[in-house]
Scaffold this motif. Structure first.
Motif, PDB file in Angstrom:
ATOM      1  N   GLY A  80       0.871  -1.181   0.000  1.00 51.96           N
ATOM      2  CA  GLY A  80       0.000   0.000   0.000  1.00 51.96           C
ATOM      3  C   GLY A  80       0.897   1.216   0.000  1.00 51.96           C
ATOM      4  O   GLY A  80       1.988   1.189  -0.580  1.00 51.96           O
ATOM      5  N   LEU A  81       0.456   2.288   0.661  1.00 50.99           N
ATOM      6  CA  LEU A  81       1.294   3.480   0.712  1.00 50.99           C
ATOM      7  C   LEU A  81       2.606   3.156   1.425  1.00 50.99           C
ATOM      8  O   LEU A  81       2.610   2.459   2.433  1.00 50.99           O
ATOM      9  CB  LEU A  81       0.564   4.612   1.429  1.00 50.99           C
ATOM     10  N   VAL A  82       3.679   3.649   0.891  1.00 51.57           N
ATOM     11  CA  VAL A  82       4.989   3.446   1.510  1.00 51.57           C
ATOM     12  C   VAL A  82       5.528   4.808   1.944  1.00 51.57           C
ATOM     13  O   VAL A  82       5.072   5.839   1.448  1.00 51.57           O
ATOM     14  CB  VAL A  82       5.959   2.731   0.535  1.00 51.57           C
ATOM     15  N   ASP A  84       7.468   8.262   2.249  1.00 56.88           N
ATOM     16  CA  ASP A  84       7.851   9.152   1.152  1.00 56.88           C
ATOM     17  C   ASP A  84       9.246   8.842   0.603  1.00 56.88           C
ATOM     18  O   ASP A  84       9.435   8.742  -0.607  1.00 56.88           O
ATOM     19  CB  ASP A  84       7.814  10.614   1.624  1.00 56.88           C
ATOM     20  N   PHE A  87       9.258   5.729  -1.428  1.00 58.60           N
ATOM     21  CA  PHE A  87       8.568   5.963  -2.695  1.00 58.60           C
ATOM     22  C   PHE A  87       9.483   6.684  -3.687  1.00 58.60           C
ATOM     23  O   PHE A  87       9.647   6.258  -4.841  1.00 58.60           O
ATOM     24  CB  PHE A  87       7.309   6.787  -2.409  1.00 58.60           C
ATOM     25  N   TYR A 159       3.102  16.663  -7.951  1.00 55.41           N
ATOM     26  CA  TYR A 159       2.697  15.295  -8.301  1.00 55.41           C
ATOM     27  C   TYR A 159       1.180  15.206  -8.414  1.00 55.41           C
ATOM     28  O   TYR A 159       0.639  14.655  -9.365  1.00 55.41           O
ATOM     29  CB  TYR A 159       3.194  14.349  -7.206  1.00 55.41           C
TER      30      TYR A 159
HETATM   31  N1  HBI Z   1       3.259   5.130  -1.743  1.00 55.29           N
HETATM   32  N2  HBI Z   1       2.534   3.208  -2.763  1.00 55.29           N
HETATM   33  C1  HBI Z   1       2.621   4.552  -2.754  1.00 55.29           C
HETATM   34  N3  HBI Z   1       2.068   5.273  -3.755  1.00 55.29           N
HETATM   35  C2  HBI Z   1       2.152   6.633  -3.764  1.00 55.29           C
HETATM   36  O1  HBI Z   1       1.644   7.275  -4.703  1.00 55.29           O
HETATM   37  C3  HBI Z   1       2.837   7.281  -2.713  1.00 55.29           C
HETATM   38  C4  HBI Z   1       3.379   6.476  -1.701  1.00 55.29           C
HETATM   39  N4  HBI Z   1       4.034   7.053  -0.680  1.00 55.29           N
HETATM   40  C5  HBI Z   1       4.220   8.458  -0.615  1.00 55.29           C
HETATM   41  C6  HBI Z   1       3.644   9.231  -1.715  1.00 55.29           C
HETATM   42  N5  HBI Z   1       2.975   8.659  -2.666  1.00 55.29           N
HETATM   43  C7  HBI Z   1       3.863  10.721  -1.696  1.00 55.29           C
HETATM   44  O2  HBI Z   1       5.110  10.978  -1.121  1.00 55.29           O
HETATM   45  C8  HBI Z   1       3.944  11.395  -3.051  1.00 55.29           C
HETATM   46  O3  HBI Z   1       2.759  11.237  -3.754  1.00 55.29           O
HETATM   47  C9  HBI Z   1       4.264  12.849  -2.911  1.00 55.29           C
END
Ligand code: HBI
Ligand code: FE
Length: 277
Positions: A80-82, A84, A87, A159
């Motif tokens: 999922g989200l990781v 920053d 990423f 972004y």
């Molecule tokens: N992690 N998987 C995932 N997808 C993202 O788009 C994402 C993230 N972690 C951080 C992040 N985006 C943001 O730091 C950026 O969109 C700025």
């Protein structure tokens, strides 16, 4: 499930159920019908060239092979989200982190976190475009620099208003390239056809000063003239710009400002009705 130090996991393609693939199929067919004429040809060509199809959730190994031959990008699975920094480190090395899980049939239209449909259908097709592919890598590098400079919130807005919710102006009119739009049925229509949102010529400092909505359609879309513009911006040293922005107030998502090149002055009706409700 083993999560590695860089937050990658195995996609676990064999573990998808028939229902998982059916969700992908439904979403794919819906967007494939809607997007011709709306999405920019670079996106539609990417879908074709990568043979992304309605069949089911793609195997990241096959996608990475195809993509690797074109622009050297790879798709890696993440839960999922990781963080920053993680990423950005992936992007800077031409690895796109994609969630491996898929939404449930009862939440087809609204998600709090990106799933495999958003990440793969939304983001991957443009990675075969050489200029966009270079922009994404440059963005990752800019992200690592912005973390050091305490400017992540400014860069994240770039972004958001480009990679996620960007529009591009062409001889055929306004077209969609943002992943958050192409992966959403409602926003694919709203962003081009609804009189409510503003559509404004892209300006870097303006975008970096503008807050965004994560809970609903955007109140303002920013329109670029080419991906070259984005690539050029992301390769700049942005530290002077960050310093200049530091004392300035943010704009609200629906604000228009005097210097804007306004393509559409939105009525604001959609969000006003929501606020009144
Ligand atoms: N992690 N998987 C995932 N997808 C993202 O788009 C994402 C993230 N972690 C951080 C992040 N985006 C943001 O730091 C950026 O969109 C700025
Ligand atoms: Fe996204």
């Amino acid at each position: 499930m083993t999560v590695r130090d860089d937050y990658t996991i195995d996609q676990g393609w064999d573990a998808y159920t028939a229902e998982d693939h059916a969700v992908w199929r439904t979403l794919f067919q819906r967007q494939a019908k809607l997007l011709p004429g709306r999405a920019t040809p670079a996106f539609l060509d990417g879908l074709d060239d990568l043979s992304m199809a309605a069949d089911g959730i793609p195997d990241f190994r096959r996608l990475s092979d195809a993509l690797g031959r074109r622009t050297g990008w790879e798709i890696v699975a993440v839960p999922g989200l990781v963080p920053d920094a993680v990423f950005f480190e992936h992007l800077a090395n031409r690895r796109f982190p994609a969630a491996n899980w898929v939404r449930k049939p009862e939440e087809m239209d609204y998600l709090e976190e990106p799933d495999v449909f958003h990440d793969v259908f939304g983001h991957v097709p443009l990675l075969i475009n050489p200029v966009f592919a270079d922009y994404m890598e440059a963005y990752g590098k800019a992200g690592l620099a912005a973390l050091d400079q305490g400017a992540l919130h400014h860069l994240a807005r770039l972004y958001w208003y480009t990679v996620e919710f960007g529009l591009i102006e062409t001889l055929q009119g306004l077209q969609i390239y943002g992943a958050g739009i192409v992966s959403s049925k409602g926003e694919s229509i709203f962003c081009l056809d609804d009189p409510s949102p503003n559509r404004v010529g892209f300006d870097l400092a303006r975008v970096m000063q503008t807050r965004y909505r994560i809970d609903d359609y955007q109140e303002t879309y920013f329109v670029v003239d080419s991906f070259e513009t984005l690539f050029e911006i992301a390769g700049r040293d942005l530290s002077a710009l960050y310093r200049g922005l530091a004392g300035k107030p943010d704009y609200r998502p629906g604000d228009l400002v005097p210097a804007d090149r306004i393509l559409t002055r939105g009525t604001g009706v959609y969000h006003a009705a929501k606020r009144a409700a």
